[in-house]
Design an enzyme around this catalytic site. Structure first.
Site, PDB file in Angstrom:
ATOM      1  N   HIS A 271      -5.489  -6.105   0.847  1.00 31.43           N
ATOM      2  CA  HIS A 271      -5.567  -4.850   0.087  1.00 31.43           C
ATOM      3  C   HIS A 271      -4.212  -4.478  -0.528  1.00 31.43           C
ATOM      4  O   HIS A 271      -4.102  -4.268  -1.739  1.00 31.43           O
ATOM      5  CB  HIS A 271      -6.060  -3.751   1.042  1.00 31.43           C
TER       6      HIS A 271
ATOM      7  N   HIS B   7      -4.614   2.193  -7.266  1.00 35.45           N
ATOM      8  CA  HIS B   7      -5.838   1.893  -6.520  1.00 35.45           C
ATOM      9  C   HIS B   7      -7.033   1.688  -7.462  1.00 35.45           C
ATOM     10  O   HIS B   7      -7.948   0.931  -7.130  1.00 35.45           O
ATOM     11  CB  HIS B   7      -6.140   2.962  -5.468  1.00 35.45           C
TER      12      HIS B   7
ATOM     13  N   HIS C 122      -6.672  -1.796  -8.308  1.00 28.29           N
ATOM     14  CA  HIS C 122      -7.080  -2.561  -7.116  1.00 28.29           C
ATOM     15  C   HIS C 122      -8.597  -2.715  -7.080  1.00 28.29           C
ATOM     16  O   HIS C 122      -9.123  -3.809  -6.866  1.00 28.29           O
ATOM     17  CB  HIS C 122      -6.593  -1.869  -5.839  1.00 28.29           C
TER      18      HIS C 122
ATOM     19  N   ASP D 138       0.848  -1.204   0.000  1.00 27.10           N
ATOM     20  CA  ASP D 138       0.000   0.000   0.000  1.00 27.10           C
ATOM     21  C   ASP D 138       0.884   1.254   0.000  1.00 27.10           C
ATOM     22  O   ASP D 138       0.605   2.225  -0.714  1.00 27.10           O
ATOM     23  CB  ASP D 138      -0.909  -0.028   1.241  1.00 27.10           C
TER      24      ASP D 138
END
Ligand SMILES: [Zn+2]
Length: 356
Positions: free
Chosen positions: A272, A255, A258, A172
């Site tokens: 995540h 993201h 993602h 992340d």
């Protein structure tokens, strides 16, 4: 008006064993706390919490597992019935997001966040992700007016968690600089509508430099259950630098991909940050930045992050699956638009094919 800025939690403190000072650190914010405690840690942490929260008085509410409308409402009612003047969340992302939401619903009570893993940059942010109890899909993103007032990080607790969580947090954090840089070049706003200030981009750069220098060593320390010097640096990068960096600098392609990957049930057992790392690699391929891609891929391997789709559960790659990911990633109005070039679904599919 063209506004630049950065946002942070009110205070951030970090040390091994710090939970023993929770009450002393939080007593400027209130006297009577509702403590929302992650159910996975309820047995282990109840004792240290009851001791550490002194001199505050506290009601402990064991979290139900999901950050849902029902769970938020249940804790709001509990907090109201007990007349608390502060909310403390202790645990992983869902317990913490519930605590942030409950504090806001109770009229903006002070909110203290005690993360027990460093698997993402969510603890410092003013964002909560609310899920549906029915199928655990995302209900809505809850943008809150204020960041947590205090983030207290006990690195001894975090060092006891599996290293995989720390690696995911590095994934992340890896996205933070690339996405802030894309947002800066594209002159795209961050998620609260301002443009990152100079400091925002420096935080993102510092975040990247820290995980690159200390990431692998931090994982070895974590394997040994030790909050060593590299571990301390990486926990700060994963939680504080990445958190302030993404919220202030902006988010973009990694993201967006993602979010696309989450359309596939294949990836649901992956964290995540693991999916975000794939998003970083795919975005570099979209930009045709082969040298940087190879550098980042080698780095990912050194910090136990996935580099292939099969590493995040997508073993059988089909056009249908990749299209589903790409369509979601490039949905109009999505954060993919914060990339400095126009990214089409076909470009996403082509990049993901190279990771198959
Ligand atoms: Zn993230």
């Amino acid at each position: 008006m063209y506004i630049t800025g950065a946002r942070f939690p009110g205070r951030y403190v970090q040390a091994p064993g710090l939970i023993s000072r929770l009450g002393a650190q939080a007593e400027t914010l209130g006297k009577h706390a509702l403590v929302i405690l992650d159910r996975n840690l309820a047995d282990v942490l109840r004792g240290p919490l009851e001791e550490g929260v002194k001199p505050l008085s506290a009601v402990i509410s064991v979290h139900g597992g999901e950050c849902s409308e029902q769970e938020i409402t249940r804790n709001v009612e509990e907090g109201r019935a007990k007349g608390v003047d502060m909310i403390i969340g202790v645990g992983g992302g869902k317990a913490l997001d519930t605590a942030k939401s409950v504090a806001f619903r109770l009229g903006g009570l002070p909110c203290v966040i005690v993360p027990t893993i460093a698997a993402s940059d969510a603890p410092c942010s003013a964002l909560a992700v609310v899920y549906k109890e029915s199928d655990h899909s995302v209900d809505y993103d809850y943008f809150l007016p204020r960041n947590p007032d205090l983030v207290l990080v006990d690195t001894q607790i975090i060092a006891q968690a599996p290293s995989r969580f720390l690696a995911a947090g590095i994934g992340d954090a890896l996205a933070t600089w690339y996405e802030a840089e894309s947002s800066r070049i594209a002159d795209a706003p961050n998620c609260w509508g301002t443009h990152g200030s100079a400091l925002a981009f420096e935080i993102a750069r510092f975040c990247r430099d820290t995980i690159v220098e200390y990431g692998a060593e931090a994982l070895r320390e974590c394997d040994a259950g030790e909050a060593g010097p590299a571990f301390e640096r990486v926990v700060e990068a994963n939680i504080l630098l990445s958190g302030a960096g993404f919220e202030s600098g902006g988010v973009a392609g990694a993201h967006a991909i993602h979010h696309g990957l989450c359309e596939l049930p294949d990836v649901h057992h992956h964290l995540h940050g693991e999916k975000v790392a794939i998003g970083v690699l795919a975005t570099l391929l979209i930009h045709g930045n082969r040298d940087e891609y190879e550098k980042v891929r080698d780095y990912c391997l050194s910090v136990r992050l996935p580099t292939r789709l099969s590493d995040i559960g997508i073993v059988e790659v089909s056009d249908e699956k990749l299209q589903a990911v790409a369509q979601r990633a490039c949905r109009p109005g999505e954060i993919m638009e914060n990339e400095p070039i126009t990214v089409t679904p076909d470009m996403v599919v082509a990049a993901l094919r190279q990771l198959a």
